[in-house]
Design a protein around this motif. Structure first.
Motif: not given
Length: 74
Positions: A25-35, A37-38, A44-49
Motif C-alpha cells: 500500500g501507499a498512503w496519500l492525504h485525502p485532498c485533491l492538491q496532494c493527489l 502533486l503526487a 504514485i508510480g514509484r510507490a506502486l510500480p
C-alpha cells in the motif's frame, strides 16, 4: 491505496480507506492538491510500480471532498 490488476490487464491504483486489501500500500492525504502533486512528481508510480490508472483514487478523494462540504454546511 493499493495497486490492482483489472480483468483486461490494466494495473490501477485503488483507494483502500479501510486498509484491508491485499498487497503493498501507499498512503496519500485525502485532498485533491496532494493527489495532483503526487501525479506531477510521479510519486504514485514509484510507490506502486506499474500503475497506469489513478482514476479510482481521484474519484474517491472527490467523493470525500464533497461529503466534507455537505457536513460542513449543516
Amino acid at each position: 491505496m493499493v495497486r490492482e490488476k483489472s480483468a483486461d490487464g490494466v494495473i490501477a491504483a485503488v483507494a483502500d480507506p479501510r486498509r484491508r486489501l491485499w498487497g503493498r500500500g501507499a498512503w496519500l492525504h485525502p485532498c485533491l492538491q496532494c493527489l495532483a502533486l503526487a501525479l506531477k512528481r510521479r510519486a504514485i508510480g514509484r510507490a506502486l510500480p506499474g500503475v497506469v490508472d489513478c482514476s479510482s483514487v481521484q474519484s474517491h478523494i472527490r467523493a470525500l471532498g464533497s461529503a466534507e462540504v455537505v457536513v460542513g454546511e449543516q
